[in-house]
Scaffold this active site. Structure first.
Site, PDB file in Angstrom:
ATOM      1  N   ASP A 184     -84.649 -27.705  -1.420  1.00 20.52           N
ATOM      2  CA  ASP A 184     -85.653 -26.947  -0.683  1.00 20.52           C
ATOM      3  C   ASP A 184     -86.297 -25.933  -1.619  1.00 20.52           C
ATOM      4  O   ASP A 184     -87.523 -25.820  -1.702  1.00 20.52           O
ATOM      5  CB  ASP A 184     -84.982 -26.236   0.503  1.00 20.52           C
ATOM      6  CG  ASP A 184     -85.953 -25.389   1.295  1.00 20.52           C
ATOM      7  OD1 ASP A 184     -87.067 -25.878   1.577  1.00 20.52           O
ATOM      8  OD2 ASP A 184     -85.612 -24.239   1.627  1.00 20.52           O
ATOM      9  N   ASP A 227     -90.261 -26.173  -3.759  1.00 16.48           N
ATOM     10  CA  ASP A 227     -91.324 -25.164  -3.651  1.00 16.48           C
ATOM     11  C   ASP A 227     -91.723 -24.689  -5.041  1.00 16.48           C
ATOM     12  O   ASP A 227     -92.906 -24.514  -5.343  1.00 16.48           O
ATOM     13  CB  ASP A 227     -90.857 -23.947  -2.832  1.00 16.48           C
ATOM     14  CG  ASP A 227     -91.244 -24.036  -1.363  1.00 16.48           C
ATOM     15  OD1 ASP A 227     -91.300 -25.159  -0.831  1.00 16.48           O
ATOM     16  OD2 ASP A 227     -91.485 -22.976  -0.745  1.00 16.48           O
TER      17      ASP A 227
HETATM   18  C1  IPM Z   1     -89.063 -27.869   3.998  1.00 16.89           C
HETATM   19  C2  IPM Z   1     -89.052 -26.667   4.910  1.00 16.89           C
HETATM   20  C3  IPM Z   1     -87.954 -26.855   5.948  1.00 16.89           C
HETATM   21  C4  IPM Z   1     -86.637 -26.921   5.199  1.00 16.89           C
HETATM   22  C5  IPM Z   1     -87.913 -25.774   7.059  1.00 16.89           C
HETATM   23  C6  IPM Z   1     -89.230 -25.669   7.778  1.00 16.89           C
HETATM   24  C7  IPM Z   1     -86.788 -26.011   8.026  1.00 16.89           C
HETATM   25  O1  IPM Z   1     -88.898 -25.499   4.177  1.00 16.89           O
HETATM   26  O2  IPM Z   1     -89.247 -28.988   4.504  1.00 16.89           O
HETATM   27  O3  IPM Z   1     -88.904 -27.678   2.783  1.00 16.89           O
HETATM   28  O4  IPM Z   1     -86.022 -25.871   4.903  1.00 16.89           O
HETATM   29  O5  IPM Z   1     -86.204 -28.019   4.918  1.00 16.89           O
HETATM   30 MG    MG Z   2     -89.014 -25.765   2.074  1.00 20.70          MG
END
Ligand code: IPM
Ligand code: MG
Length: 357
Positions: free
Chosen positions: A248, A252
């Site tokens: 996660d 990003d």
């Molecule tokens: C992602 C998002 C989700 C996650 C959230 C919205 C639950 O951040 O798809 O990366 O943490 O997986």
């Molecule tokens: Mg995410």
């Protein structure tokens, strides 16, 4: 045979960006013999407002029945104070868990046209093409026990459990190795094996699976170092495989190498390549309803859907080429805009992709 696609726009910018992806799919139905039927339903806060839960059982059932699911985004300020059990994010997590979508593929690819949109120097990111393989239905996101309890001294204590079983690590490792075999045959497994037993075992299992893929060069990297290496020298990476939470975070980070998180698509697949497709970004409530969002991550997710679940690789490529053409024309939403380009709205970007098809 007609394939069925469930569209779940969700919250915030979700409806705007999925509308653009649907526009593109409709165009392909018209012009390229794409044989799909689309149905829309609610997820996240939008579902909570109507049903009191972020994913109705009937919607879950439709997701099971569909050949693929295309999702926008969930969450927003409005629902932040709700009990965690009914927050919008729980709807998304339920879909992932109950559909068995353990393999999350997040390609971070830099379109050469966007080299100057990245906050890193163009020479650091030019030619960047990383695939992050994130385990999606296990780890600390789903581990039990979890909760907030009151200790004997009256103090509250929050706790979660970081757990992986061998079989879970094995199956995601196979997905990552197979992906690496189709690419540059380099795999980096990211863990925190110097501190956490669960990832010490993760590392051992990845090593075992590696024996079945002797052509793939495997490296293990601690997550803190991986986060640093991603901004120091991102082109050293080909495929990265990691657990749910590290994936996660790192995805990003990787998205910003490509100019904007508005460009990062994702596919979440089960054992049989049935999948759910969604942009990797969130619902951006601060710009929702303003026709400003970048729809390209969702459109690219629709391309991944054509590739992995609908058997139309040709149309996936067609969409990707159309996006490249639109970027060549200098059209940019605000998040990827730079000097000399033309700023367009979310719907104008969708229209431009349709025209380029
Ligand atoms: C992602 C998002 C989700 C996650 C959230 C919205 C639950 O951040 O798809 O990366 O943490 O997986
Ligand atoms: Mg995410």
């Amino acid at each position: 045979m007609t394939k069925s696609v469930l569209i779940l726009p969700g919250d915030g910018i979700g409806p705007e960006i999925t509308a653009e992806a649907v526009k593109i799919l409709n165009k392909l139905v018209e012009t390229d013999g794409l044989d799909i039927s689309m149905e829309e339903d609610l997820v996240g806060g939008a579902a909570y407002d109507v049903h009191g839960v972020p994913l109705a059982d009937a919607t879950m059932e439709k997701a099971h029945q569909a050949d693929a699911v295309l999702l926008g985004a969930v969450g927003g300020y409005k629902w932040e104070s709700l009990d965690i059990s009914v927050r919008p994010e729980k709807g998304l997590l339920r879909l992932r868990k109950e559909m068995g979508l353990f393999a999350n593929l997040r390609p971070a690819v830099l379109y050469p046209q966007l080299a100057s949109a990245s906050t890193l120097k163009p020479e650091i990111v030019a030619g960047l093409d990383i695939l992050i393989v994130r385990e999606l239905t296990g780890g600390i996101y789903f581990g039990q026990p979890r909760g907030i309890r009151v200790l004997d001294n009256g103090e509250r204590q929050g706790y979660n459990t970081y757990v992986y079983s061998e079989s879970e690590v094995k199956r995601i490792a196979h997905v990552a190795f197979q992906a690496a075999m189709k690419r540059n045959k380099k795999l980096t497994s990211v863990d925190k094996a110097n501190v956490l037993e669960v990832t010490e075992m993760w590392r051992e299992v990845v090593e075992e699976v590696a024996k079945e893929y002797p052509e793939v060069e495997v490296k293990h990297m601690y997550v803190d170092n991986a986060a640093m290496q991603l901004v120091l020298n991102p082109k050293q990476f080909d495929v990265m495989v990691t657990g749910n939470m590290f994936g996660d975070i790192l995805s990003d980070e990787a998205s910003m190498l490509t100019g904007s998180i508005g460009m990062l698509a994702s596919a979440s697949l089960d054992e049989n390549n049935k999948g759910m497709y969604e942009p990797s970004h969130g619902s951006a409530p601060d710009i929702a309803g303003q026709n400003k969002a970048n729809p390209l991550a969702t459109i690219l997710s629709a391309a991944m859907m054509l590739r992995y679940s609908l058997g139309r690789e040709d149309l996936a490529v067609k969409i990707e080429e159309a996006i490249s053409k639109v970027l060549d024309q200098g059209l940019r939403t605000g998040d990827i805009w730079s000097e000399g380009c033309t700023q367009v709205t979310c719907s104008e970007m969708g229209d431009a992709v349709v025209a380029a098809l």
